[in-house]
Design a protein around this motif. Structure first.
Motif, short mmCIF file in Angstrom:
data_model
loop_
_atom_site.label_atom_id
_atom_site.label_comp_id
_atom_site.label_asym_id
_atom_site.label_seq_id
_atom_site.Cartn_x
_atom_site.Cartn_y
_atom_site.Cartn_z
N ILE A 85 1.03 7.87 2.39
CA ILE A 85 0.15 7.65 1.25
C ILE A 85 -1.18 7.02 1.67
CG2 ILE A 85 -0.16 6.18 -0.80
CD1 ILE A 85 1.38 8.74 -1.38
N VAL A 86 -1.14 6.03 2.54
CA VAL A 86 -2.38 5.39 2.98
C VAL A 86 -3.29 6.41 3.66
CG1 VAL A 86 -3.41 3.68 4.53
CG2 VAL A 86 -1.41 3.07 3.14
N SER A 87 -2.72 7.23 4.53
CA SER A 87 -3.50 8.26 5.20
C SER A 87 -4.10 9.25 4.20
CB SER A 87 -2.64 9.02 6.21
OG SER A 87 -2.18 8.15 7.22
N LEU A 88 -3.33 9.61 3.18
CA LEU A 88 -3.82 10.51 2.16
C LEU A 88 -4.98 9.88 1.40
CD1 LEU A 88 -3.76 12.99 0.32
CD2 LEU A 88 -1.92 11.89 -0.97
N LEU A 89 -4.84 8.64 1.01
CA LEU A 89 -5.91 7.96 0.27
C LEU A 89 -7.16 7.82 1.12
CD1 LEU A 89 -3.89 5.18 -1.61
CD2 LEU A 89 -4.68 7.39 -2.49
N GLU A 90 -6.98 7.54 2.41
CA GLU A 90 -8.13 7.47 3.32
C GLU A 90 -8.84 8.81 3.41
OE1 GLU A 90 -6.38 6.13 6.95
OE2 GLU A 90 -6.58 3.99 6.45
N ALA A 91 -8.07 9.88 3.46
CA ALA A 91 -8.66 11.22 3.53
C ALA A 91 -9.42 11.56 2.25
CB ALA A 91 -7.57 12.26 3.79
N LEU A 92 -8.86 11.19 1.11
CA LEU A 92 -9.53 11.43 -0.17
C LEU A 92 -10.84 10.65 -0.24
CD1 LEU A 92 -6.45 11.28 -2.57
CD2 LEU A 92 -7.73 13.31 -1.90
N ARG A 93 -10.80 9.42 0.23
CA ARG A 93 -12.01 8.60 0.25
C ARG A 93 -13.07 9.24 1.14
NH1 ARG A 93 -13.69 4.87 -2.99
NH2 ARG A 93 -11.90 3.52 -2.79
N HIS A 94 -12.64 9.72 2.31
CA HIS A 94 -13.56 10.35 3.25
C HIS A 94 -14.23 11.58 2.65
CE1 HIS A 94 -14.75 12.83 6.77
NE2 HIS A 94 -15.03 11.66 7.32
N ASN A 96 -14.95 11.91 -0.41
CA ASN A 96 -15.65 11.46 -1.63
C ASN A 96 -14.98 11.93 -2.92
OD1 ASN A 96 -17.82 10.09 -0.26
ND2 ASN A 96 -18.68 12.10 0.24
N ILE A 97 -13.66 11.94 -2.89
CA ILE A 97 -12.88 12.29 -4.08
C ILE A 97 -12.53 11.02 -4.83
CG2 ILE A 97 -10.71 13.28 -4.89
CD1 ILE A 97 -10.81 15.19 -2.51
N TYR A 98 -12.85 11.01 -6.11
CA TYR A 98 -12.58 9.85 -6.95
C TYR A 98 -11.07 9.68 -7.11
CZ TYR A 98 -13.01 6.74 -11.04
OH TYR A 98 -12.94 5.69 -11.92
N VAL A 99 -10.59 8.45 -6.91
CA VAL A 99 -9.16 8.17 -6.98
C VAL A 99 -8.90 6.99 -7.90
CG1 VAL A 99 -7.09 7.54 -5.70
CG2 VAL A 99 -8.78 9.04 -4.64
N ALA A 100 -8.05 7.18 -8.88
CA ALA A 100 -7.67 6.10 -9.79
C ALA A 100 -6.16 6.09 -9.97
CB ALA A 100 -8.35 6.27 -11.15
N VAL A 101 -5.63 4.94 -10.33
CA VAL A 101 -4.22 4.80 -10.67
C VAL A 101 -4.09 4.81 -12.18
CG1 VAL A 101 -2.31 3.14 -10.75
CG2 VAL A 101 -3.41 3.65 -8.58
N GLY A 118 -1.99 -3.61 -0.25
CA GLY A 118 -3.16 -3.20 0.51
C GLY A 118 -3.75 -1.87 0.09
N LEU A 119 -3.52 -1.45 -1.16
CA LEU A 119 -4.01 -0.15 -1.61
C LEU A 119 -5.30 -0.24 -2.42
CD1 LEU A 119 -0.69 1.64 -2.68
CD2 LEU A 119 -1.91 1.78 -0.50
N THR A 120 -5.64 -1.42 -2.89
CA THR A 120 -6.80 -1.56 -3.78
C THR A 120 -8.08 -1.02 -3.15
OG1 THR A 120 -5.78 -3.51 -4.76
CG2 THR A 120 -8.12 -3.18 -5.18
N GLU A 121 -8.26 -1.26 -1.86
CA GLU A 121 -9.49 -0.85 -1.19
C GLU A 121 -9.66 0.67 -1.15
OE1 GLU A 121 -9.08 -1.03 3.38
OE2 GLU A 121 -7.58 -2.46 2.65
N HIS A 122 -8.58 1.40 -1.39
CA HIS A 122 -8.65 2.87 -1.35
C HIS A 122 -8.87 3.47 -2.73
CE1 HIS A 122 -7.28 2.60 2.78
NE2 HIS A 122 -6.21 1.95 2.40
N LEU A 123 -8.99 2.62 -3.76
CA LEU A 123 -9.04 3.11 -5.14
C LEU A 123 -10.39 2.84 -5.78
CD1 LEU A 123 -5.59 1.65 -6.24
CD2 LEU A 123 -6.05 4.01 -5.51
N ASP A 124 -10.77 3.73 -6.68
CA ASP A 124 -11.99 3.53 -7.47
C ASP A 124 -11.71 2.78 -8.75
OD1 ASP A 124 -14.16 5.08 -5.99
OD2 ASP A 124 -12.58 6.60 -6.15
N ALA A 125 -10.49 2.90 -9.27
CA ALA A 125 -10.17 2.23 -10.53
C ALA A 125 -8.66 2.14 -10.70
CB ALA A 125 -10.78 2.98 -11.72
N ILE A 126 -8.23 1.18 -11.52
CA ILE A 126 -6.82 0.99 -11.84
C ILE A 126 -6.69 0.91 -13.36
CG2 ILE A 126 -4.80 -0.52 -11.60
CD1 ILE A 126 -6.20 -1.61 -9.01
#
Length: 229
Positions: A85-94, A96-101, A118-126
């Motif tokens: 999951i962390v790798s996936l979120l990093e890839a989405l961030r790279h 420039n895909i918006y990611v929210a929970v 440690g997931l907050t830094e990979h998210l645009d919104a919660i």
């Protein structure tokens, strides 16, 4: 991308179910067993708990308070981020895909869990339930709608990823595509209405990013490595 939390990004590792069972027994109610309680993971506790014997309007708030105390003290630390999951979120961030929970959890508890993991830094919104008393029922439609509005997202180019039919229903009711993930708490064939079903994070990454980009971030390898720990 709009992700559910428990059962999609984070494995509660029994923290939710054991916490509910602990709270019920602490209030003198019968333990319904792991399988019965596992089916409750998804909607707000105010909704799910009412399906259990002995839970009433008079005791439900105190049962939930006992559960949440235990969850914050023990359950959050026991919860695990799913491998890859962390790798996936990093890839989405790279990319420039918006990611929210988008979770049915009270939003303050969701934020605390995501921060601890440690997931907050990979998210645009919660986004979660502001109302802890379940007045909106089991629906997550309002949560997905809030995420779309907050992120100024087009429904036609957004995707909800989740492990329960609550996620799929919320996606459909907001005219958003859905991906059902097989590693969570789905019961029976409840993911059949998803636009796409995936068996693991590698398949999810390829569906979202394409095989070449997913491979460039070695998500498949990370899944194998993290899953072996």
């Amino acid at each position: 991308m709009l992700f559910d939390l428990d059962g999609t990004l984070v494995d509660p590792a029994g923290a939710i179910t054991s916490g509910i069972r602990h709270a019920l027994v602490a209030h003198g109610l019968p333990d319904p067993g792991e399988a019965r309680v596992e089916a409750l993971v998804g909607p707000p506790l105010q909704v799910g708990l009412r399906a259990l014997d002995g839970v009433t309007d008079e005791n439900i708030d105190s049962i939930i308070a006992t559960y949440r105390t235990r969850y914050e003290e023990v359950g959050m630390d026991d919860s695990l981020v799913y491998p890859g999951i962390v790798s996936l979120l990093e890839a989405l961030r790279h990319e420039n895909i918006y990611v929210a929970v988008t979770t049915a959890k009270p939003v303050n508890i969701a934020r605390l869990l995501l921060e601890r993991k440690g997931l907050t830094e990979h998210l645009d919104a919660i986004h979660g339930n502001a109302d802890e008393h379940g007045s909106t029922g089991s629906s997550k439609t309002h949560i997905v709608a809030e995420a779309l509005s907050h992120g100024d997202l087009e429904a036609s180019s957004s995707v909800v990823v989740g492990d329960r039919y609550y996620d799929l229903d919320a996606a459909r009711e907001n005219s958003v595509a859905s991906i059902g993930v097989a590693w969570g708490f789905a019961q029976g064939d409840e993911l059949a209405s998803a636009d796409l079903q995936v068996e693991n994070v590698s398949e999810l990454a390829k569906a979202i990013l394409g095989e070449q980009i997913a491979r460039s971030f070695e998500i498949e390898a990370r899944v194998m490595q993290e899953g072996a720990k």
